[in-house]
Design a protein around this motif. Structure first.
Motif, PDB file in Angstrom:
ATOM      1  N   VAL A   1       0.843  -1.198   0.000  1.00 40.84           N
ATOM      2  CA  VAL A   1       0.000   0.000   0.000  1.00 40.84           C
ATOM      3  C   VAL A   1       0.877   1.245   0.000  1.00 40.84           C
ATOM      4  O   VAL A   1       2.070   1.191   0.295  1.00 40.84           O
ATOM      5  CB  VAL A   1      -0.946   0.016   1.222  1.00 40.84           C
ATOM      6  CG1 VAL A   1      -1.883  -1.183   1.181  1.00 40.84           C
ATOM      7  CG2 VAL A   1      -0.160   0.031   2.516  1.00 40.84           C
ATOM      8  N   ASP A   2       0.274   2.369  -0.308  1.00 41.92           N
ATOM      9  CA  ASP A   2       0.984   3.647  -0.271  1.00 41.92           C
ATOM     10  C   ASP A   2       1.401   3.977   1.160  1.00 41.92           C
ATOM     11  O   ASP A   2       0.782   3.530   2.126  1.00 41.92           O
ATOM     12  CB  ASP A   2       0.101   4.775  -0.796  1.00 41.92           C
ATOM     13  CG  ASP A   2      -0.145   4.670  -2.296  1.00 41.92           C
ATOM     14  OD1 ASP A   2       0.707   4.093  -2.997  1.00 41.92           O
ATOM     15  OD2 ASP A   2      -1.200   5.151  -2.746  1.00 41.92           O
ATOM     16  N   TYR A   3       2.440   4.776   1.272  1.00 40.40           N
ATOM     17  CA  TYR A   3       2.929   5.218   2.572  1.00 40.40           C
ATOM     18  C   TYR A   3       1.830   5.992   3.300  1.00 40.40           C
ATOM     19  O   TYR A   3       1.133   6.820   2.709  1.00 40.40           O
ATOM     20  CB  TYR A   3       4.163   6.105   2.392  1.00 40.40           C
ATOM     21  CG  TYR A   3       4.652   6.703   3.679  1.00 40.40           C
ATOM     22  CD1 TYR A   3       5.296   5.909   4.618  1.00 40.40           C
ATOM     23  CD2 TYR A   3       4.453   8.037   3.974  1.00 40.40           C
ATOM     24  CE1 TYR A   3       5.746   6.448   5.818  1.00 40.40           C
ATOM     25  CE2 TYR A   3       4.895   8.583   5.155  1.00 40.40           C
ATOM     26  CZ  TYR A   3       5.542   7.777   6.072  1.00 40.40           C
ATOM     27  OH  TYR A   3       5.990   8.308   7.250  1.00 40.40           O
ATOM     28  N   ASP A   4       1.689   5.723   4.573  1.00 43.22           N
ATOM     29  CA  ASP A   4       0.712   6.423   5.403  1.00 43.22           C
ATOM     30  C   ASP A   4       1.455   7.492   6.203  1.00 43.22           C
ATOM     31  O   ASP A   4       2.287   7.167   7.054  1.00 43.22           O
ATOM     32  CB  ASP A   4       0.033   5.432   6.350  1.00 43.22           C
ATOM     33  CG  ASP A   4      -0.988   6.076   7.257  1.00 43.22           C
ATOM     34  OD1 ASP A   4      -1.137   7.318   7.228  1.00 43.22           O
ATOM     35  OD2 ASP A   4      -1.641   5.332   8.000  1.00 43.22           O
ATOM     36  N   PRO A   5       1.181   8.766   5.956  1.00 43.43           N
ATOM     37  CA  PRO A   5       1.900   9.817   6.679  1.00 43.43           C
ATOM     38  C   PRO A   5       1.648   9.789   8.189  1.00 43.43           C
ATOM     39  O   PRO A   5       2.377  10.417   8.951  1.00 43.43           O
ATOM     40  CB  PRO A   5       1.398  11.123   6.047  1.00 43.43           C
ATOM     41  CG  PRO A   5       0.163  10.767   5.309  1.00 43.43           C
ATOM     42  CD  PRO A   5       0.229   9.307   4.997  1.00 43.43           C
ATOM     43  N   GLN A   6       0.631   9.058   8.644  1.00 45.71           N
ATOM     44  CA  GLN A   6       0.367   8.928  10.074  1.00 45.71           C
ATOM     45  C   GLN A   6       1.228   7.851  10.725  1.00 45.71           C
ATOM     46  O   GLN A   6       1.194   7.682  11.948  1.00 45.71           O
ATOM     47  CB  GLN A   6      -1.113   8.611  10.303  1.00 45.71           C
ATOM     48  CG  GLN A   6      -2.039   9.733   9.880  1.00 45.71           C
ATOM     49  CD  GLN A   6      -1.740  11.004  10.640  1.00 45.71           C
ATOM     50  OE1 GLN A   6      -1.586  11.003  11.850  1.00 45.71           O
ATOM     51  NE2 GLN A   6      -1.650  12.117   9.926  1.00 45.71           N
TER      52      GLN A   6
ATOM     53  N   GLY B   1      10.442  -0.357  14.220  1.00 43.21           N
ATOM     54  CA  GLY B   1       9.280  -0.327  13.332  1.00 43.21           C
ATOM     55  C   GLY B   1       9.746  -0.283  11.893  1.00 43.21           C
ATOM     56  O   GLY B   1      10.753   0.347  11.573  1.00 43.21           O
ATOM     57  N   THR B   2       9.057  -0.986  11.043  1.00 43.03           N
ATOM     58  CA  THR B   2       9.388  -0.946   9.625  1.00 43.03           C
ATOM     59  C   THR B   2       8.287  -0.218   8.892  1.00 43.03           C
ATOM     60  O   THR B   2       7.131  -0.264   9.284  1.00 43.03           O
ATOM     61  CB  THR B   2       9.559  -2.351   9.044  1.00 43.03           C
ATOM     62  OG1 THR B   2       8.343  -3.086   9.271  1.00 43.03           O
ATOM     63  CG2 THR B   2      10.706  -3.082   9.715  1.00 43.03           C
ATOM     64  N   ARG B   3       8.645   0.458   7.851  1.00 46.48           N
ATOM     65  CA  ARG B   3       7.657   1.214   7.080  1.00 46.48           C
ATOM     66  C   ARG B   3       7.363   0.504   5.801  1.00 46.48           C
ATOM     67  O   ARG B   3       8.110  -0.152   5.226  1.00 46.48           O
ATOM     68  CB  ARG B   3       8.182   2.593   6.743  1.00 46.48           C
ATOM     69  CG  ARG B   3       8.437   3.406   7.966  1.00 46.48           C
ATOM     70  CD  ARG B   3       8.949   4.735   7.571  1.00 46.48           C
ATOM     71  NE  ARG B   3       9.647   5.277   8.719  1.00 46.48           N
ATOM     72  CZ  ARG B   3      10.118   6.471   8.754  1.00 46.48           C
ATOM     73  NH1 ARG B   3      10.013   7.263   7.738  1.00 46.48           N
ATOM     74  NH2 ARG B   3      10.734   6.922   9.809  1.00 46.48           N
TER      75      ARG B   3
END
Length: 58
Positions: free
Chosen positions: A26-31, A56-58
């Motif tokens: 999915v697209d990166y979540d700025p939150q 944490g991994t993004r």
């Protein structure tokens, strides 16, 4: 302390799960950074000094 591949399993609560089924990208979540900070705080409060490093991994 450096976490090497050999040392990571010794410091985890549970072994990483092997993905079953499809993996969704999915697209990166700025939150994400705030969500991680919030959850990391909950984990640190629950585990106290036993929680030495949270990753944490993004």
């Amino acid at each position: 302390m450096s976490l090497t591949n050999a040392r990571i399993p010794a410091g985890t609560v549970n072994a990483p799960d092997v993905p079953v089924g499809r993996i969704r990208i999915v697209d990166y979540d700025p939150q994400w950074p705030e969500s991680f900070r919030r959850e990391a705080g909950r984990i640190r409060r629950a585990l106290g000094a036993r929680a030495r490093t949270l990753v944490g991994t993004r």
